[in-house]
Design an enzyme around this catalytic site. Structure first.
Site: not given
Ligand code: NI
Length: 191
Positions: A45, A50, A98-99, A140-141, A144
């Site tokens: 995701g 991000q 998370c990236l 989660h996304e 953000h």
């Molecule tokens: Ni994330």
């Protein structure tokens, strides 16, 4: 084009993202670039903040989970201007990463079922219910877009224990295989 991912501590991750309108400039290209960026960093995701775009857009593709969870087959989607309008069920724990926060994984508790309204890339409206891992990735996304990170949802004690590692991430003091923007990286002084 692969875009750099902003690291923990970057101000864009702490802005509530704004809705976009049909015809938003560069949207198609941004979506393509986000998929390319997500695949090259092996994420499932990715939210627009991000990649330093504070707009209400995120993408998911759970390809890497399909072998273990065949029910997820084909779960590849684009969510524009989403609103989670309901979260129900007994919260369950899942180990999230998370990236933007490489090398940290923590157990996070969230309700298992959500109802979400959103627009797809053609700005068609959808009202859908998700459960389990697909709901988890969406939650989660979605967070953000609300300027929330999964490390905000762990216990204060765990967060204290992670403080140094989080500082290292902000300053770029980590090994990461994909391109990132580190908000607290010290500029090299040239003689
Ligand atoms: Ni994330």
């Amino acid at each position: 084009m692969i875009l750099p991912i902003v690291a923990y501590g970057h101000p864009t991750l702490r802005k509530v993202a704004e809705e976009i309108s049909p015809g938003h400039s560069g949207l198609e290209e941004l979506i393509e670039n986000m998929f390319e960026t997500m695949y090259s960093s092996e994420g499932v995701g990715l939210a627009a903040p991000q990649v330093n775009q504070p707009i209400r857009l995120f993408i998911v593709d759970v390809g890497p989970y399909v072998q273990e969870h065949p029910e997820l087959e084909g779960f590849k989607k684009i969510f524009i201007n989403p609103q989670i309008i309901e979260q129900t069920g007994e919260p369950w724990v899942f180990n999230e990463g998370c990236l933007s926060i490489p090398d940290i994984r923590e157990d996070v508790s969230r309700p298992p079922r959500i109802r979400i309204q959103y627009y797809d890339r053609d700005f068609q409206f959808h009202d859908e219910v998700y459960e389990g891992i697909s709901a988890r990735i969406i939650q989660h996304e979605y967070d953000h877009l609300e300027a929330t990170l999964f490390v905000d949802l762990i216990s204060p004690l765990r967060k204290i224990l992670l403080k140094r590692k989080l500082n290292d991430i902000s300053s770029g003091n980590i090994d990461v295989k994909y391109k990132m923007i580190f908000p607290a990286r010290k500029k090299k002084v040239r003689a």
